[in-house]
Scaffold this motif. Structure first.
Motif, short mmCIF file in Angstrom:
data_model
loop_
_atom_site.label_atom_id
_atom_site.label_comp_id
_atom_site.label_asym_id
_atom_site.label_seq_id
_atom_site.Cartn_x
_atom_site.Cartn_y
_atom_site.Cartn_z
N ILE A 1 0.83 -1.08 -0.03
CA ILE A 1 -0.04 -0.06 -0.01
C ILE A 1 1.10 1.28 -0.09
O ILE A 1 0.43 2.14 -0.63
N GLN A 2 1.93 1.34 0.79
CA GLN A 2 2.81 2.44 0.83
C GLN A 2 3.25 2.68 -0.68
O GLN A 2 3.43 3.91 -1.02
N GLU A 3 3.76 1.54 -1.45
CA GLU A 3 4.04 1.79 -2.60
C GLU A 3 2.97 2.39 -3.58
O GLU A 3 3.38 2.94 -4.37
N LEU A 4 1.82 1.87 -3.46
CA LEU A 4 0.79 2.32 -4.31
C LEU A 4 0.55 3.75 -3.98
O LEU A 4 0.34 4.51 -4.77
N ILE A 5 0.84 4.11 -2.75
CA ILE A 5 0.43 5.74 -2.40
C ILE A 5 1.34 6.39 -3.02
O ILE A 5 1.13 7.50 -3.57
N LYS A 6 2.88 5.86 -3.08
CA LYS A 6 3.79 6.80 -3.69
C LYS A 6 3.73 6.97 -5.22
O LYS A 6 4.02 7.94 -5.86
N THR A 7 3.25 5.82 -6.10
CA THR A 7 3.43 5.62 -7.44
C THR A 7 1.91 5.83 -8.03
O THR A 7 1.69 6.05 -9.25
N GLY A 8 0.86 5.81 -7.17
CA GLY A 8 -0.48 5.77 -7.57
C GLY A 8 -0.85 7.12 -8.41
O GLY A 8 -1.56 6.87 -9.51
N PRO A 9 -0.47 8.08 -7.85
CA PRO A 9 -1.16 9.49 -8.61
C PRO A 9 -0.65 9.51 -10.05
O PRO A 9 -1.19 9.96 -10.81
N GLU A 10 0.73 9.07 -10.16
CA GLU A 10 1.38 9.18 -11.56
C GLU A 10 0.74 8.33 -12.25
O GLU A 10 0.49 8.44 -13.45
N LYS A 11 0.59 7.00 -11.82
CA LYS A 11 -0.11 5.79 -12.71
C LYS A 11 -1.49 6.28 -13.17
O LYS A 11 -1.75 5.96 -14.08
N ILE A 12 -2.28 7.04 -12.23
CA ILE A 12 -3.67 7.40 -12.58
C ILE A 12 -3.64 8.43 -13.70
O ILE A 12 -4.53 8.36 -14.48
N THR A 13 -2.62 9.26 -13.47
CA THR A 13 -2.50 10.34 -14.24
C THR A 13 -2.13 9.71 -15.73
O THR A 13 -2.66 10.13 -16.72
N GLU A 14 -1.22 8.87 -15.86
CA GLU A 14 -0.85 8.04 -17.23
C GLU A 14 -1.97 7.20 -17.93
O GLU A 14 -2.30 7.32 -18.87
N MET A 15 -2.81 6.65 -16.80
CA MET A 15 -4.03 6.04 -17.31
C MET A 15 -4.80 6.71 -17.78
O MET A 15 -5.63 6.47 -18.91
#
Length: 130
Positions: free
Chosen positions: A107-121
């Motif tokens: 979950i910590q990894e998702l929090i770190k990279t999540g916003p960037e991945k959402i923007t890409e998607m």
């Protein structure tokens, strides 16, 4: 002698299931159908007990829809010890700690990279929708 060991093991699996039904759902059939079958010898199941380096391996074979199906269940050695409840509680606790540590890291990894991945998607989706 085999039957008495197997009966003892199935009874212990029943005890374990009663204490931890969500942790050991695979032990549930020992509670009723397997133990009853072994005691009254009605032949619905065949049991094979083997021993590995770290545990017992119970093979339960049943005849369903014209073919044999075998289920294998791993059983720690300590379940037949006198202090099995303490050892089991420690084992369950250690496994839960390990699971929680892994989930926290995930979950910590998702929090770190999540916003960037959402923007890409979102950008990819926008391009595909054109």
């Amino acid at each position: 002698k085999f039957d008495s060991i197997l009966i003892h093991l199935l009874c212990r699996m029943n005890d374990v299931y009663e204490k931890y039904p969500t942790v050991f759902p695979q032990f549930e059939p020992a509670k009723g159908e397997w133990l009853r079958d072994l005691i009254i010898e009605d032949g619905d199941y065949n049991f094979k007990l083997s021993k590995t380096k770290n545990e017992y391996r119970l093979g339960v074979q049943s005849y369903i829809d014209d073919f044999y199906e075998t289920e294998y269940i791993r059983i720690p050695f300590y379940l037949l010890d006198d202090n099995w409840e303490e050892k089991l509680a420690n084992d369950v606790k250690e496994k839960r700690i390990s699971f929680l540590n892994k989930e926290i890291k995930r979950i910590q990894e998702l929090i770190k990279t999540g916003p960037e991945k959402i923007t890409e998607m979102e950008k990819e989706l926008e391009e595909l929708m054109k």
